[in-house]
Design a protein around this motif. Sequence first.
Motif, PDB file in Angstrom:
ATOM      1  N   ALA A   8       0.825  -1.219   0.000  1.00  0.00           N
ATOM      2  CA  ALA A   8       0.000   0.000   0.000  1.00  0.00           C
ATOM      3  C   ALA A   8       0.852   1.259   0.000  1.00  0.00           C
ATOM      4  O   ALA A   8       0.516   2.243   0.636  1.00  0.00           O
ATOM      5  CB  ALA A   8      -0.925  -0.009   1.205  1.00  0.00           C
ATOM      6  N   GLY A   9       1.971   1.235  -0.739  1.00  0.00           N
ATOM      7  CA  GLY A   9       2.875   2.382  -0.696  1.00  0.00           C
ATOM      8  C   GLY A   9       2.756   3.344  -1.851  1.00  0.00           C
ATOM      9  O   GLY A   9       3.390   4.405  -1.843  1.00  0.00           O
ATOM     10  N   LEU A  53       2.342  -2.603   4.112  1.00  0.00           N
ATOM     11  CA  LEU A  53       3.570  -1.927   3.701  1.00  0.00           C
ATOM     12  C   LEU A  53       3.193  -0.596   3.064  1.00  0.00           C
ATOM     13  O   LEU A  53       2.567  -0.566   1.999  1.00  0.00           O
ATOM     14  CB  LEU A  53       4.361  -2.802   2.728  1.00  0.00           C
ATOM     15  N   THR A  54       3.549   0.490   3.716  1.00  0.00           N
ATOM     16  CA  THR A  54       3.083   1.807   3.303  1.00  0.00           C
ATOM     17  C   THR A  54       4.227   2.690   2.817  1.00  0.00           C
ATOM     18  O   THR A  54       5.404   2.371   2.967  1.00  0.00           O
ATOM     19  CB  THR A  54       2.379   2.529   4.472  1.00  0.00           C
ATOM     20  N   GLY A  55       3.850   3.815   2.289  1.00  0.00           N
ATOM     21  CA  GLY A  55       4.774   4.874   1.883  1.00  0.00           C
ATOM     22  C   GLY A  55       3.982   6.157   1.921  1.00  0.00           C
ATOM     23  O   GLY A  55       3.778   6.748   2.982  1.00  0.00           O
ATOM     24  N   HIS A  56       3.476   6.553   0.759  1.00  0.00           N
ATOM     25  CA  HIS A  56       2.583   7.713   0.691  1.00  0.00           C
ATOM     26  C   HIS A  56       1.343   7.471   1.567  1.00  0.00           C
ATOM     27  O   HIS A  56       0.739   6.405   1.525  1.00  0.00           O
ATOM     28  CB  HIS A  56       2.156   7.930  -0.765  1.00  0.00           C
ATOM     29  N   GLU A  81       8.067   2.308   4.156  1.00  0.00           N
ATOM     30  CA  GLU A  81       9.349   2.294   3.456  1.00  0.00           C
ATOM     31  C   GLU A  81      10.029   3.662   3.625  1.00  0.00           C
ATOM     32  O   GLU A  81       9.352   4.704   3.613  1.00  0.00           O
ATOM     33  CB  GLU A  81       9.136   1.974   1.970  1.00  0.00           C
ATOM     34  N   PRO A  82      11.342   3.695   3.777  1.00  0.00           N
ATOM     35  CA  PRO A  82      12.034   4.962   3.992  1.00  0.00           C
ATOM     36  C   PRO A  82      12.051   5.865   2.770  1.00  0.00           C
ATOM     37  O   PRO A  82      12.192   7.075   2.875  1.00  0.00           O
ATOM     38  CB  PRO A  82      13.447   4.523   4.372  1.00  0.00           C
ATOM     39  N   ALA A  83      11.911   5.269   1.606  1.00  0.00           N
ATOM     40  CA  ALA A  83      11.843   5.973   0.325  1.00  0.00           C
ATOM     41  C   ALA A  83      11.109   5.043  -0.614  1.00  0.00           C
ATOM     42  O   ALA A  83      10.977   3.844  -0.333  1.00  0.00           O
ATOM     43  CB  ALA A  83      13.252   6.282  -0.184  1.00  0.00           C
ATOM     44  N   PRO A  84      10.582   5.538  -1.752  1.00  0.00           N
ATOM     45  CA  PRO A  84       9.874   4.649  -2.681  1.00  0.00           C
ATOM     46  C   PRO A  84      10.765   3.503  -3.155  1.00  0.00           C
ATOM     47  O   PRO A  84      11.792   3.731  -3.790  1.00  0.00           O
ATOM     48  CB  PRO A  84       9.489   5.582  -3.828  1.00  0.00           C
ATOM     49  N   LEU A  85      10.371   2.267  -2.833  1.00  0.00           N
ATOM     50  CA  LEU A  85      11.204   1.102  -3.118  1.00  0.00           C
ATOM     51  C   LEU A  85      10.563   0.124  -4.091  1.00  0.00           C
ATOM     52  O   LEU A  85      11.176  -0.892  -4.425  1.00  0.00           O
ATOM     53  CB  LEU A  85      11.535   0.367  -1.807  1.00  0.00           C
ATOM     54  N   PHE A 103       0.840 -14.454   1.677  1.00  0.00           N
ATOM     55  CA  PHE A 103      -0.186 -14.145   0.685  1.00  0.00           C
ATOM     56  C   PHE A 103      -0.119 -12.642   0.454  1.00  0.00           C
ATOM     57  O   PHE A 103      -0.337 -11.860   1.381  1.00  0.00           O
ATOM     58  CB  PHE A 103      -1.577 -14.550   1.157  1.00  0.00           C
ATOM     59  N   VAL A 104       0.210 -12.235  -0.756  1.00  0.00           N
ATOM     60  CA  VAL A 104       0.454 -10.831  -1.080  1.00  0.00           C
ATOM     61  C   VAL A 104      -0.675 -10.305  -1.957  1.00  0.00           C
ATOM     62  O   VAL A 104      -1.063 -10.957  -2.942  1.00  0.00           O
ATOM     63  CB  VAL A 104       1.802 -10.674  -1.826  1.00  0.00           C
ATOM     64  N   ILE A 105      -1.201  -9.141  -1.618  1.00  0.00           N
ATOM     65  CA  ILE A 105      -2.233  -8.489  -2.421  1.00  0.00           C
ATOM     66  C   ILE A 105      -1.935  -7.001  -2.456  1.00  0.00           C
ATOM     67  O   ILE A 105      -1.518  -6.411  -1.453  1.00  0.00           O
ATOM     68  CB  ILE A 105      -3.650  -8.767  -1.841  1.00  0.00           C
ATOM     69  N   TYR A 106      -2.113  -6.393  -3.624  1.00  0.00           N
ATOM     70  CA  TYR A 106      -1.905  -4.957  -3.733  1.00  0.00           C
ATOM     71  C   TYR A 106      -3.127  -4.228  -3.180  1.00  0.00           C
ATOM     72  O   TYR A 106      -4.263  -4.674  -3.366  1.00  0.00           O
ATOM     73  CB  TYR A 106      -1.669  -4.553  -5.185  1.00  0.00           C
TER      74      TYR A 106
END
Length: 350
Positions: A8-9, A53-56, A81-85, A103-106
């Motif tokens: 979710a970044g 897992l976030t960012g923005h 995340e510390p920066a867009p990864l 199990f990964v989902i966007y």
Amino acid sequence: MTAMVIVAGGSGTRLQSVIGEVPKVLAPIGEVANIVRLLGLAVEFGYRKVFVLTGHGDGRIRRFLESDSTAQGLDLAVIKEPAPLGTAGCFLGLPSEFNDRMFVIYGDISCDFDIGRFERFHAHAGCVATILTQPNGHNEDSDLLKVDANGKIVEVRRKPHPRNHDYGNLTNAAAYILEPSVLNLVPNEPCDWFHHVFPAAIAAGIDVKAYQSWEYLQDYGEPAWYRKAQEDESKGLLGRRRANGLCVGGLFVNCRGHSDVSPDIIASVKMFNADRLPLCLCGPEAESIQTKLSKRNAYADHLLVEFVDGEVNSLSQQFGFVGRQSRVISLAEFLPSRAQQLIEQTGNGC
């Protein structure tokens, strides 16, 4: 044990004209934030450990989850995340001791599907990574997959594609099951699962399998796709297009003896696609008919070169359809005037 990981970044730039500064994972589908629906699936299928897992929009996501009742019943961790990864690089932030299947989902996928069925396929395949795949009706601007007869992915074909290409129409639906060892393949730099890690794994001879699903997953990362997700929810499709959900029969279209598709047949196929009902093309001509449909932005979910009417019940069970609602029709009969009746017969089990 399997952990759910929600990616979710993303900044959601393309969607800002519709939802403003709201993080994509918090965008409402109907009146419910998408992350609530995803966490609901986690609870339903027995997941207890969830990573977001976030960012923005990290702060806004954290505040939302602090007050969400569904989240309170889970072992949930939010990792920024510390920066867009990228979609894979952000996994470098998982705890060093983490060693579970994932199990990964966007976060910008509106969905309702049988995750248990997906997990069982992965476990039986015995591979390090399984990608949930689906055909689509806009393959010219999609990354495409080449899959062998055993379901092993042998090539990722990134867009743009050469003119007049015939690469099929099987695409990544942005849901994966990953063994923890796959994290060793993620380089310490910005990277994407589908564009970098999976192609590198395939090139190295590591098995990555395709789980082909007809179930409901809708990427809403662009305004038109978000409108489609909202429309589907308002029509009641979200929640009624799941394998083994007792709602959906399959339509088996016998293509034997046919070599072309008329505009009426294309229109009928698109009616089924729009209603997210599973369509199977049957007979030796199935693959060539599918190619012609793809060039006209339509698709079938399954191709069955060998097919007899008497196998409908067993095939329905195999694909997760409701046998009593499944129907068989010849390609020549598959016209718009009949398609609406067939949609009602195959899709109104709930």
